[in-house]
Design a protein around this motif. Structure first.
Motif, short mmCIF file in Angstrom:
data_model
loop_
_atom_site.label_atom_id
_atom_site.label_comp_id
_atom_site.label_asym_id
_atom_site.label_seq_id
_atom_site.Cartn_x
_atom_site.Cartn_y
_atom_site.Cartn_z
N SER A 104 47.83 45.30 39.33
CA SER A 104 47.62 44.06 39.29
C SER A 104 47.54 43.28 40.75
CB SER A 104 48.21 43.15 38.25
OG SER A 104 48.30 43.39 36.94
N MET A 105 48.38 43.75 41.49
CA MET A 105 48.40 43.41 42.64
C MET A 105 47.11 43.76 43.46
SD MET A 105 51.28 44.29 45.77
CE MET A 105 50.39 46.04 46.00
N LEU A 106 46.79 45.28 43.26
CA LEU A 106 45.73 45.79 44.23
C LEU A 106 44.35 44.99 43.63
CD1 LEU A 106 46.77 49.48 44.48
CD2 LEU A 106 47.01 47.79 46.16
N ASN A 107 44.51 44.74 42.53
CA ASN A 107 43.25 44.43 41.91
C ASN A 107 43.08 43.01 42.42
OD1 ASN A 107 41.26 44.36 39.93
ND2 ASN A 107 42.27 42.74 38.81
N THR A 108 44.12 41.91 42.55
CA THR A 108 43.82 40.50 43.00
C THR A 108 43.62 40.83 44.72
OG1 THR A 108 45.74 39.76 41.49
CG2 THR A 108 45.41 38.47 43.67
N ALA A 109 44.10 41.85 45.24
CA ALA A 109 43.89 42.09 46.63
C ALA A 109 42.30 42.19 46.93
CB ALA A 109 44.81 43.43 47.19
N SER A 110 41.63 42.92 46.04
CA SER A 110 40.22 43.35 45.79
C SER A 110 39.36 41.99 45.95
CB SER A 110 39.75 44.18 44.90
OG SER A 110 39.88 43.52 43.35
N PHE A 111 39.67 40.87 45.16
CA PHE A 111 39.27 39.65 45.14
C PHE A 111 39.43 39.11 46.62
CE2 PHE A 111 40.40 39.42 40.46
CZ PHE A 111 39.47 40.20 40.06
N LEU A 112 40.56 39.06 46.89
CA LEU A 112 40.68 38.36 48.39
C LEU A 112 40.13 39.15 49.28
CD1 LEU A 112 44.73 37.87 48.13
CD2 LEU A 112 42.80 36.10 47.62
N MET A 113 39.85 40.45 49.38
CA MET A 113 39.15 41.30 50.19
C MET A 113 37.83 40.99 50.28
SD MET A 113 40.65 44.96 50.59
CE MET A 113 41.95 45.35 49.40
N ILE A 114 37.17 40.86 49.16
CA ILE A 114 35.61 40.43 49.24
C ILE A 114 35.53 39.12 49.68
CG2 ILE A 114 33.60 40.65 47.69
CD1 ILE A 114 34.95 42.84 45.99
N ALA A 115 36.05 38.20 49.04
CA ALA A 115 35.61 37.09 49.33
C ALA A 115 36.28 36.49 50.85
CB ALA A 115 36.32 35.89 48.32
N GLY A 116 37.51 37.23 51.30
CA GLY A 116 38.13 36.83 52.38
C GLY A 116 37.36 37.57 53.47
N ALA A 117 36.53 38.61 53.46
CA ALA A 117 35.79 39.18 54.44
C ALA A 117 34.48 38.28 54.53
CB ALA A 117 35.27 40.40 53.84
N GLY A 118 34.09 37.73 53.31
CA GLY A 118 32.92 36.64 53.57
C GLY A 118 33.41 35.44 54.38
N ALA A 119 34.48 34.90 54.09
CA ALA A 119 35.08 33.88 54.68
C ALA A 119 35.25 34.22 56.19
CB ALA A 119 36.42 33.30 54.13
N ALA A 120 35.73 35.25 56.53
CA ALA A 120 36.05 35.62 57.94
C ALA A 120 34.62 35.84 58.66
CB ALA A 120 36.69 36.84 58.04
N PHE A 121 33.39 36.37 58.00
CA PHE A 121 32.23 36.49 58.60
C PHE A 121 31.77 35.12 59.10
CE2 PHE A 121 27.84 37.49 58.89
CZ PHE A 121 27.86 38.64 59.75
N SER A 122 31.77 34.03 58.03
CA SER A 122 31.31 32.67 58.66
C SER A 122 31.91 32.23 59.60
CB SER A 122 31.24 31.83 57.19
OG SER A 122 32.48 31.67 56.59
N THR A 167 32.33 38.42 44.45
CA THR A 167 33.78 38.16 44.00
C THR A 167 33.86 37.90 42.47
OG1 THR A 167 34.71 37.63 46.16
CG2 THR A 167 36.16 37.35 44.23
N GLY A 168 33.15 36.85 41.97
CA GLY A 168 32.88 36.17 40.58
C GLY A 168 32.39 37.58 39.85
N PHE A 169 31.38 38.23 40.17
CA PHE A 169 30.78 39.29 39.56
C PHE A 169 31.96 40.22 39.21
CE2 PHE A 169 28.81 43.55 39.49
CZ PHE A 169 27.97 43.33 38.50
N PHE A 170 32.50 40.89 40.15
CA PHE A 170 33.44 41.98 39.87
C PHE A 170 34.55 41.34 38.97
CE2 PHE A 170 31.68 43.61 43.94
CZ PHE A 170 31.12 44.76 43.18
N ALA A 171 35.08 40.01 39.20
CA ALA A 171 36.11 39.57 38.48
C ALA A 171 35.74 39.77 36.97
CB ALA A 171 36.40 38.07 38.83
N VAL A 172 34.42 39.33 36.65
CA VAL A 172 34.10 39.12 35.22
C VAL A 172 33.87 40.79 34.73
CG1 VAL A 172 32.15 38.96 33.80
CG2 VAL A 172 32.86 36.99 35.28
N CYS A 173 33.28 41.47 35.61
CA CYS A 173 33.06 43.00 35.08
C CYS A 173 34.32 43.66 35.19
CB CYS A 173 31.81 43.53 36.06
SG CYS A 173 30.31 42.83 35.92
#
Length: 339
Positions: A49-67, A246-252
């Motif tokens: 669960s920790m790694l799964n939550t980290a995947s959400f933070l990575m995808i959205a966090g990378a997007g936030a970092a880019f902007s 991130t929302g897509f992967f959270a749902v799927c």
């Protein structure tokens, strides 16, 4: 050395606060502290669960970092995550006459496109009205969330189904677990690849160097002839797309449906991750894992020790506050230097 200290300060402060809360309110402080520091790594479920939550933070966090690297702070992450999850749940819960892989691919593209459109509105307002991106992105997200809530209620109200969630997606679209009984799935490795790809773009390409210049010295970028419009739309489009995905992967991969509130905390935690990583996508990976460990451990303690409040929500707010302190200090020093 000072930059490194400022980077890890929020995480250290959050861990210290968690220790203090446990010491004051836990029914068994010693056992709670053991769970905090070692419990997540001794349980297959919580580790996955920790790694799964980290995947959400990575995808959205990378997007936030880019902007942020381009000088545009996207505060609309929560609405964009919700929008991507809503479209994923809406498209993948239906049986279409087209092949499954086509339907799945179409869902990914539409989710990414929805995030691009949502974030690009802020870019448009910035370019034509000089509106602040962090303000417009936040307001648009705040408006988008109740609209999606209403859509879920309206869609299910007509069929007499659950008013809080869309129907479950079809089984063939559910991402397989790789560490049962946790919901860890392939999105974790996809998230790592996304972080590496964005790092390569920002650090090893001329376009990435231009984005970095816009973030560090916008006047220099303007006088150098770099396009402000291209920078605003490209950085925010990437950020919006990754939040929606991130929302897509959270749902799927995790929820298998779009329910109201699944997005809560994702956008702000991703922003915290990006700021801790100092807008470096490659550093988003360890920052995501560290924050995910802290939040997962705190959630477990809250469940097992009978806390009457949400310890994770307190940690999230406190970490954001700790992140803002060095930023405010630097801003005050700069303004003082100008005077």
């Amino acid at each position: 050395m000072k930059r490194f200290f400022y980077s890890i300060l929020p995480f250290i402060a959050g861990t210290a606060l968690c220790v203090v809360i446990i010491s004051l309110f836990a029914s068994d402080p010693s056992d709670s502290l053991r769970i905090l520091f070692t419990g997540t790594f001794t349980s297959t479920y919580y580790f996955g669960s920790m790694l799964n939550t980290a995947s959400f933070l990575m995808i959205a966090g990378a997007g936030a970092a880019f902007s942020i690297r381009g000088g545009n702070m996207n505060l609309g992450g929560e609405g964009q995550v919700y929008l991507g999850g809503f479209l994923a749940g809406l498209i993948l819960s239906k049986s279409w006459v087209i092949p499954s892989f086509v339907q799945f691919s179409l869902a990914i593209l539409l989710c990414a496109a929805s995030g691009i459109i949502a974030a690009s509105v802020s870019a448009l307002l910035k370019e034509i009205r000089e509106a602040e991106v962090l303000l417009t992105s936040f307001l648009l997200s705040a408006a988008l969330i109740p609209i999606i809530d209403s859509c879920i209620t309206s869609i299910n109200g007509k069929s007499g189904q659950n008013l809080l969630a869309l129907p479950y997606i079809k089984d063939e679209f559910c991402m397989k677990q790789i560490l049962p009984p946790s919901t860890l799935n392939m999105s974790f490795f996809i998230a790592i690849l996304i972080c590496i790809l964005l790092w390569f773009i920002l650090e090893k390409t001329s376009s990435g160097q231009k984005i970095a210049i816009w973030g560090k010295a916008p006047l220099f970028a303007l006088y150098s002839g770099y396009s402000s419009t291209a920078n605003s739309f490209s950085t925010l489009a990437v950020s919006g797309a990754l939040h929606a995905l991130t929302g897509f992967f959270a749902v799927c991969g995790t929820y298998f449906t779009c329910h109201k509130g699944f997005y809560v905390g994702m956008g702000w935690n991703a922003l915290s991750t990006a700021l801790i990583a100092r807008s470096n996508p490659i550093l988003v990976i360890p920052a995501s894992i560290a924050l995910s460990w802290l939040y997962t451990s705190a959630d477990r303690i809250g469940l097992t020790q009978g806390f009457a409040f949400d310890i994770s929500a307190i940690l999230q707010g406190f970490i954001l506050f700790a992140i803002s302190v060095p930023i405010v200090i630097r801003s005050v020093k700069k303004s003082g230097g100008k005077k």
